[in-house]
Design a protein around this motif. Structure first.
Motif, PDB file in Angstrom:
ATOM      1  N   GLU A   1      46.334  85.978  32.228  1.00  0.00           N
ATOM      2  CA  GLU A   1      45.178  85.075  32.255  1.00  0.00           C
ATOM      3  C   GLU A   1      45.063  84.272  30.961  1.00  0.00           C
ATOM      4  O   GLU A   1      45.197  84.799  29.863  1.00  0.00           O
ATOM      5  CB  GLU A   1      43.889  85.867  32.468  1.00  0.00           C
ATOM      6  N   GLY A   2      44.853  82.969  31.122  1.00  0.00           N
ATOM      7  CA  GLY A   2      44.666  82.102  29.956  1.00  0.00           C
ATOM      8  C   GLY A   2      45.963  81.702  29.281  1.00  0.00           C
ATOM      9  O   GLY A   2      45.940  81.184  28.164  1.00  0.00           O
ATOM     10  N   ILE A   3      47.091  81.919  29.934  1.00  0.00           N
ATOM     11  CA  ILE A   3      48.392  81.631  29.333  1.00  0.00           C
ATOM     12  C   ILE A   3      49.186  80.631  30.173  1.00  0.00           C
ATOM     13  O   ILE A   3      49.241  80.742  31.399  1.00  0.00           O
ATOM     14  CB  ILE A   3      49.206  82.938  29.154  1.00  0.00           C
ATOM     15  N   ILE A   4      49.781  79.659  29.504  1.00  0.00           N
ATOM     16  CA  ILE A   4      50.727  78.724  30.111  1.00  0.00           C
ATOM     17  C   ILE A   4      52.126  79.285  29.896  1.00  0.00           C
ATOM     18  O   ILE A   4      52.455  79.760  28.807  1.00  0.00           O
ATOM     19  CB  ILE A   4      50.611  77.331  29.462  1.00  0.00           C
ATOM     20  N   CYS A   5      52.949  79.230  30.928  1.00  0.00           N
ATOM     21  CA  CYS A   5      54.288  79.808  30.880  1.00  0.00           C
ATOM     22  C   CYS A   5      55.341  78.742  31.140  1.00  0.00           C
ATOM     23  O   CYS A   5      55.250  77.996  32.116  1.00  0.00           O
ATOM     24  CB  CYS A   5      54.398  80.931  31.913  1.00  0.00           C
ATOM     25  N   CYS A   6      56.347  78.657  30.256  1.00  0.00           N
ATOM     26  CA  CYS A   6      57.469  77.733  30.430  1.00  0.00           C
ATOM     27  C   CYS A   6      58.767  78.532  30.517  1.00  0.00           C
ATOM     28  O   CYS A   6      58.944  79.519  29.808  1.00  0.00           O
ATOM     29  CB  CYS A   6      57.546  76.749  29.276  1.00  0.00           C
ATOM     30  N   SER A   7      59.681  78.065  31.352  1.00  0.00           N
ATOM     31  CA  SER A   7      60.887  78.844  31.674  1.00  0.00           C
ATOM     32  C   SER A   7      61.884  78.973  30.534  1.00  0.00           C
ATOM     33  O   SER A   7      62.858  79.706  30.640  1.00  0.00           O
ATOM     34  CB  SER A   7      61.582  78.238  32.894  1.00  0.00           C
TER      35      SER A   7
ATOM     36  N   LEU B   1      63.052  71.527  30.753  1.00  0.00           N
ATOM     37  CA  LEU B   1      64.292  70.773  30.581  1.00  0.00           C
ATOM     38  C   LEU B   1      64.595  70.586  29.102  1.00  0.00           C
ATOM     39  O   LEU B   1      63.712  70.207  28.326  1.00  0.00           O
ATOM     40  CB  LEU B   1      64.170  69.385  31.224  1.00  0.00           C
ATOM     41  N   GLN B   2      65.837  70.852  28.707  1.00  0.00           N
ATOM     42  CA  GLN B   2      66.284  70.602  27.336  1.00  0.00           C
ATOM     43  C   GLN B   2      67.633  69.896  27.369  1.00  0.00           C
ATOM     44  O   GLN B   2      68.413  70.079  28.301  1.00  0.00           O
ATOM     45  CB  GLN B   2      66.418  71.910  26.548  1.00  0.00           C
ATOM     46  N   LEU B   3      67.921  69.098  26.337  1.00  0.00           N
ATOM     47  CA  LEU B   3      69.203  68.408  26.260  1.00  0.00           C
ATOM     48  C   LEU B   3      69.523  68.132  24.788  1.00  0.00           C
ATOM     49  O   LEU B   3      69.046  67.165  24.211  1.00  0.00           O
ATOM     50  CB  LEU B   3      69.150  67.103  27.057  1.00  0.00           C
ATOM     51  N   HIS B   4      70.335  68.997  24.200  1.00  0.00           N
ATOM     52  CA  HIS B   4      70.684  68.893  22.776  1.00  0.00           C
ATOM     53  C   HIS B   4      72.149  68.473  22.648  1.00  0.00           C
ATOM     54  O   HIS B   4      73.044  69.310  22.647  1.00  0.00           O
ATOM     55  CB  HIS B   4      70.484  70.237  22.065  1.00  0.00           C
ATOM     56  N   GLN B   5      72.393  67.182  22.552  1.00  0.00           N
ATOM     57  CA  GLN B   5      73.762  66.687  22.443  1.00  0.00           C
ATOM     58  C   GLN B   5      74.164  66.582  20.972  1.00  0.00           C
ATOM     59  O   GLN B   5      73.650  65.743  20.232  1.00  0.00           O
ATOM     60  CB  GLN B   5      73.910  65.321  23.123  1.00  0.00           C
ATOM     61  N   ALA B   6      75.085  67.442  20.561  1.00  0.00           N
ATOM     62  CA  ALA B   6      75.545  67.450  19.174  1.00  0.00           C
ATOM     63  C   ALA B   6      76.238  66.134  18.843  1.00  0.00           C
ATOM     64  O   ALA B   6      76.975  65.578  19.654  1.00  0.00           O
ATOM     65  CB  ALA B   6      76.486  68.625  18.946  1.00  0.00           C
TER      66      ALA B   6
ATOM     67  N   ASN C   1      69.831  71.552  34.122  1.00  0.00           N
ATOM     68  CA  ASN C   1      68.843  70.506  34.398  1.00  0.00           C
ATOM     69  C   ASN C   1      68.988  69.923  35.800  1.00  0.00           C
ATOM     70  O   ASN C   1      67.996  69.630  36.474  1.00  0.00           O
ATOM     71  CB  ASN C   1      68.945  69.385  33.364  1.00  0.00           C
ATOM     72  N   GLU C   2      70.225  69.741  36.233  1.00  0.00           N
ATOM     73  CA  GLU C   2      70.466  69.211  37.572  1.00  0.00           C
ATOM     74  C   GLU C   2      69.844  70.104  38.637  1.00  0.00           C
ATOM     75  O   GLU C   2      69.204  69.627  39.586  1.00  0.00           O
ATOM     76  CB  GLU C   2      71.980  69.084  37.809  1.00  0.00           C
TER      77      GLU C   2
ATOM     78  N   GLU D   1      55.956  71.878  38.272  1.00  0.00           N
ATOM     79  CA  GLU D   1      56.094  70.723  37.379  1.00  0.00           C
ATOM     80  C   GLU D   1      57.162  70.969  36.310  1.00  0.00           C
ATOM     81  O   GLU D   1      57.452  72.113  35.950  1.00  0.00           O
ATOM     82  CB  GLU D   1      54.761  70.431  36.692  1.00  0.00           C
ATOM     83  N   LEU D   2      57.725  69.868  35.813  1.00  0.00           N
ATOM     84  CA  LEU D   2      58.741  69.915  34.758  1.00  0.00           C
ATOM     85  C   LEU D   2      58.110  69.587  33.414  1.00  0.00           C
ATOM     86  O   LEU D   2      57.141  68.825  33.334  1.00  0.00           O
ATOM     87  CB  LEU D   2      59.849  68.907  35.047  1.00  0.00           C
TER      88      LEU D   2
END
Length: 222
Positions: A94-100, A138-143, A160-161, A173-174
């Motif tokens: 309760e009261g928490i937002i969760c991201c994958s 979604l993450q995208l770290h291009q060295a 991501n795909e 939602e993303l």
């Protein structure tokens, strides 16, 4: 701006005071370690490595619940790392937002393993607990330099795909995020040295840990 240290909340008070003093809204959070089965499982197996999960406080109730999750992970679930589990998340959601989370999260790891049935089951479980406060990340770290982690970017593209399709299929939602381990792009090399110190590795060790060097606090445009 949010603070999501791995497994701990030590920095939250100083962070909160500094953000308030600067006129910035502070969001208190933690990137927790989640045991695949139960936090009481103390037997080493290759498939027993904990997942990452990002938890953010919406309000005071969420803050108190996050404190319980993180504290219990240390006192009741510690095995190599402080670990929580699904039972704790269900109890204190309760009261928490969760991201994958990043590619160290449960959903990305399952996607990369090819177990799409488990991916869908996991998404449905998290959605049943957190509802509209559950997001696929979604993450995208291009060295851009040679001496950096170039593998993560390719894995992120694959993940991501799938996440785009799964978001549509399950109505989740993303959110686009970027790992932040230092403030400015110019700090990447100093951070690289710090990793060598913390892991006890030489700078020229070909097998040492490397980041993408994209982990600065990027602007919205970036």
């Amino acid at each position: 701006v949010a603070i999501t240290d791995h497994g701990v909340m030590y920095g939250c008070i100083d962070f909160y005071k500094a953000a308030k003093a600067a006129g910035v809204k502070p969001i208190i959070g933690c990137e927790v370690y989640v045991a695949p089965r139960t936090r009481h499982d103390m037997v080493y197996r290759i498939d027993n490595s904990p997942y990452h999960l990002v938890l953010l406080c919406k309000n005071e109730t969420g803050y108190k619940n996050l404190i319980k999750i993180v504290s219990n992970a240390w006192t009741d679930g510690f095995y190599n790392r402080p670990r929580t589990d699904h039972t704790e998340l269900e109890k204190y959601h309760e009261g928490i937002i969760c991201c994958s989370a990043c590619i160290g999260g449960e959903i990305p790891k399952l996607i990369l393993s090819g177990n799409m049935q488990a991916v869908e089951e996991s998404i449905l479980w998290h959605k049943s607990i957190f509802g509209e406060d559950y997001y696929l990340e979604l993450q995208l770290h291009q060295a851009t330099v040679e001496r950096a982690n170039h593998e993560a970017y390719e894995l992120q593209k694959v993940v991501n795909e799938h996440l785009l399709q799964l978001s549509e299929k399950f109505g989740v939602e993303l959110v686009c995020t970027n790992d932040v381990h230092f403030v400015d792009e110019k700090d990447a090399e100093a951070h690289d040295r710090l990793i060598c110190l913390s892991t006890g590795k030489d700078l020229d060790d070909p097998k040492r840990m490397l980041y993408s060097k994209q982990e600065w606090m990027k602007t919205t445009a970036e």
